[in-house]
Design an enzyme around this catalytic site. Structure first.
Site, mmCIF file in Angstrom:
data_model
loop_
_atom_site.group_PDB
_atom_site.id
_atom_site.type_symbol
_atom_site.label_atom_id
_atom_site.label_comp_id
_atom_site.label_asym_id
_atom_site.label_seq_id
_atom_site.Cartn_x
_atom_site.Cartn_y
_atom_site.Cartn_z
ATOM 1 N N PHE A 68 45.807 -32.662 -4.389
ATOM 2 C CA PHE A 68 46.686 -31.970 -3.446
ATOM 3 C C PHE A 68 45.849 -31.004 -2.608
ATOM 4 O O PHE A 68 44.625 -30.938 -2.758
ATOM 5 C CB PHE A 68 47.812 -31.230 -4.202
ATOM 6 C CG PHE A 68 47.352 -30.053 -5.019
ATOM 7 C CD1 PHE A 68 46.772 -30.229 -6.258
ATOM 8 C CD2 PHE A 68 47.507 -28.745 -4.541
ATOM 9 C CE1 PHE A 68 46.344 -29.131 -7.024
ATOM 10 C CE2 PHE A 68 47.098 -27.637 -5.298
ATOM 11 C CZ PHE A 68 46.515 -27.840 -6.533
ATOM 12 N N GLY A 69 46.528 -30.286 -1.733
ATOM 13 C CA GLY A 69 45.875 -29.221 -0.960
ATOM 14 C C GLY A 69 44.652 -29.695 -0.188
ATOM 15 O O GLY A 69 44.706 -30.675 0.565
ATOM 16 N N THR A 129 54.114 -20.576 -12.289
ATOM 17 C CA THR A 129 53.816 -21.168 -10.987
ATOM 18 C C THR A 129 55.065 -21.755 -10.356
ATOM 19 O O THR A 129 56.031 -22.074 -11.049
ATOM 20 C CB THR A 129 52.758 -22.282 -11.108
ATOM 21 O OG1 THR A 129 52.333 -22.673 -9.803
ATOM 22 C CG2 THR A 129 53.297 -23.513 -11.816
ATOM 23 N N SER A 130 55.022 -21.908 -9.023
ATOM 24 C CA SER A 130 56.073 -22.641 -8.316
ATOM 25 C C SER A 130 55.468 -23.904 -7.721
ATOM 26 O O SER A 130 56.121 -24.601 -6.949
ATOM 27 C CB SER A 130 56.639 -21.794 -7.173
ATOM 28 O OG SER A 130 56.882 -20.492 -7.589
ATOM 29 N N ARG A 155 40.212 -25.807 -12.099
ATOM 30 C CA ARG A 155 41.390 -25.648 -12.973
ATOM 31 C C ARG A 155 41.087 -26.188 -14.374
ATOM 32 O O ARG A 155 41.457 -25.575 -15.377
ATOM 33 C CB ARG A 155 42.582 -26.384 -12.339
ATOM 34 C CG ARG A 155 43.912 -26.227 -13.085
ATOM 35 C CD ARG A 155 45.092 -26.586 -12.199
ATOM 36 N NE ARG A 155 45.159 -25.692 -11.050
ATOM 37 C CZ ARG A 155 44.781 -26.026 -9.810
ATOM 38 N NH1 ARG A 155 44.362 -27.250 -9.538
ATOM 39 N NH2 ARG A 155 44.814 -25.142 -8.840
ATOM 40 N N ASP A 162 45.746 -18.509 -10.338
ATOM 41 C CA ASP A 162 45.606 -18.217 -8.912
ATOM 42 C C ASP A 162 44.321 -18.882 -8.457
ATOM 43 O O ASP A 162 43.258 -18.696 -9.054
ATOM 44 C CB ASP A 162 45.582 -16.715 -8.614
ATOM 45 C CG ASP A 162 45.877 -16.474 -7.144
ATOM 46 O OD1 ASP A 162 47.021 -16.743 -6.727
ATOM 47 O OD2 ASP A 162 44.976 -16.060 -6.393
ATOM 48 N N SER A 163 44.449 -19.680 -7.418
ATOM 49 C CA SER A 163 43.305 -20.508 -7.044
ATOM 50 C C SER A 163 43.179 -20.625 -5.541
ATOM 51 O O SER A 163 44.074 -20.235 -4.797
ATOM 52 C CB SER A 163 43.449 -21.893 -7.686
ATOM 53 O OG SER A 163 44.762 -22.378 -7.519
HETATM 54 P P1 ITT Z 1 51.773 -20.500 -7.221
HETATM 55 O O1 ITT Z 1 51.330 -19.167 -6.639
HETATM 56 O O2 ITT Z 1 53.249 -20.591 -7.373
HETATM 57 O O3 ITT Z 1 51.039 -20.844 -8.489
HETATM 58 P P2 ITT Z 1 50.464 -21.580 -4.871
HETATM 59 O O4 ITT Z 1 50.180 -22.959 -4.383
HETATM 60 O O5 ITT Z 1 51.058 -20.600 -3.862
HETATM 61 O O6 ITT Z 1 51.400 -21.673 -6.174
HETATM 62 P P3 ITT Z 1 48.007 -20.050 -5.029
HETATM 63 O O7 ITT Z 1 48.504 -18.807 -4.386
HETATM 64 O O8 ITT Z 1 47.138 -19.934 -6.235
HETATM 65 O O9 ITT Z 1 49.181 -20.991 -5.512
HETATM 66 O O10 ITT Z 1 47.268 -20.905 -3.905
HETATM 67 C C1 ITT Z 1 46.516 -22.007 -4.255
HETATM 68 C C2 ITT Z 1 46.206 -22.827 -3.004
HETATM 69 O O11 ITT Z 1 44.799 -23.145 -3.004
HETATM 70 C C3 ITT Z 1 46.923 -24.167 -3.064
HETATM 71 O O12 ITT Z 1 48.203 -24.099 -2.458
HETATM 72 C C4 ITT Z 1 45.945 -25.086 -2.326
HETATM 73 O O13 ITT Z 1 46.089 -24.932 -0.936
HETATM 74 C C5 ITT Z 1 44.599 -24.504 -2.739
HETATM 75 N N1 ITT Z 1 44.133 -25.165 -3.984
HETATM 76 C C6 ITT Z 1 44.092 -24.625 -5.241
HETATM 77 N N2 ITT Z 1 43.663 -25.522 -6.145
HETATM 78 C C7 ITT Z 1 43.445 -26.648 -5.457
HETATM 79 C C8 ITT Z 1 43.026 -27.938 -5.832
HETATM 80 O O14 ITT Z 1 42.786 -28.253 -7.099
HETATM 81 N N3 ITT Z 1 42.893 -28.863 -4.883
HETATM 82 C C9 ITT Z 1 43.151 -28.569 -3.592
HETATM 83 N N4 ITT Z 1 43.579 -27.393 -3.142
HETATM 84 C C10 ITT Z 1 43.729 -26.422 -4.069
#
Ligand code: ITT
Length: 191
Positions: free
Chosen positions: A148-149, A7-8, A178, A69-70
């Site tokens: 986050f997010g 992951t990044s 997760r 991937d989430s």
């Molecule tokens: P990596 O691909 O490097 O792992 P990323 O953030 O780009 O990092 P994803 O493509 O899996 O990863 O996108 C996940 C997005 O979904 C993340 O940036 C959030 O916007 C949202 N997300 C995932 N899990 C979350 C959580 O536990 N709480 C809030 N938002 C979440």
């Protein structure tokens, strides 16, 4: 045993380490991929994208690699933003604003967080994969500063109207997509 966490996203790594600790696992250490890690996430599902990330980390290191991937899937939006959750708008706040605007016309605010984890072995072959989900609804206003997010606008089912961002780290990890996925991965690794 050292495993690369593909992951990044520093928030994912923080949560991963907390969950591992709460599970009482001491013999697994997750490390980050090299700086050149920049996979092309062109899969059409969470499962496909987590495999792409895990394989890329393995290609760079030759080590066991785990990817997450989430994203957030909203029922009234036919599952959007889904696999595009990280790219839905430019900044975290812009993504929340866009989501609240998109859901506004609907009474149905049901949503779920999804997390697909894939573990590949030293040869880049899938050793284990699992998809965890956390059900809830999109709130009308954002609340809380944790996580986050999209956490500030996600009302977690069974948590009395609290958003994910209002839960403690322990509470989030106990119910989150997760947390569910990682616990299955750890159970597999412990065997
Ligand atoms: P990596 O691909 O490097 O792992 P990323 O953030 O780009 O990092 P994803 O493509 O899996 O990863 O996108 C996940 C997005 O979904 C993340 O940036 C959030 O916007 C949202 N997300 C995932 N899990 C979350 C959580 O536990 N709480 C809030 N938002 C979440």
């Amino acid at each position: 045993m050292k495993i690369v966490f593909a992951t990044s996203n520093p928030h994912k790594l923080k949560e991963l380490n907390e969950i591992v600790k709460s599970f009482g696992v001491n013999d697994i250490e997750f490390i980050l991929p090299p700086e050149s890690f920049d996979p092309i996430e062109d899969g059409l599902t969470f499962e496909e994208n987590s495999l792409i990330k895990a394989k890329e980390a393995n290609r760079l290191t030759g080590m066991y690699s785990l990817a997450d991937d989430s994203g957030l899937c909203v029922e009234a939006l036919d599952g959007a933003p889904g696999i595009y959750s990280a790219r839905y708008a430019q900044t975290p706040q812009a993504r929340i604003d866009k989501l609240l605007e998109a859901v506004k016309p609907y009474n149905n605010r049901k949503a779920k967080f999804v997390c697909s984890m894939t573990l590949v072995d030293e040869d880049g072959k899938t050793a284990f994969s699992y998809t965890g989900e956390c059900l809830g609804e999109i709130s009308k206003i954002q609340a809380g500063t944790g996580g986050f997010g999209y956490d500030p606008v996600f009302l977690v089912d069974g948590k009395n109207g609290l958003t994910m961002a209002e839960l403690s780290d322990e509470e989030k990890n106990a119910v989150s997509h997760r947390g569910k996925a990682l616990r299955k991965v750890l159970e597999f690794l412990e065997k």
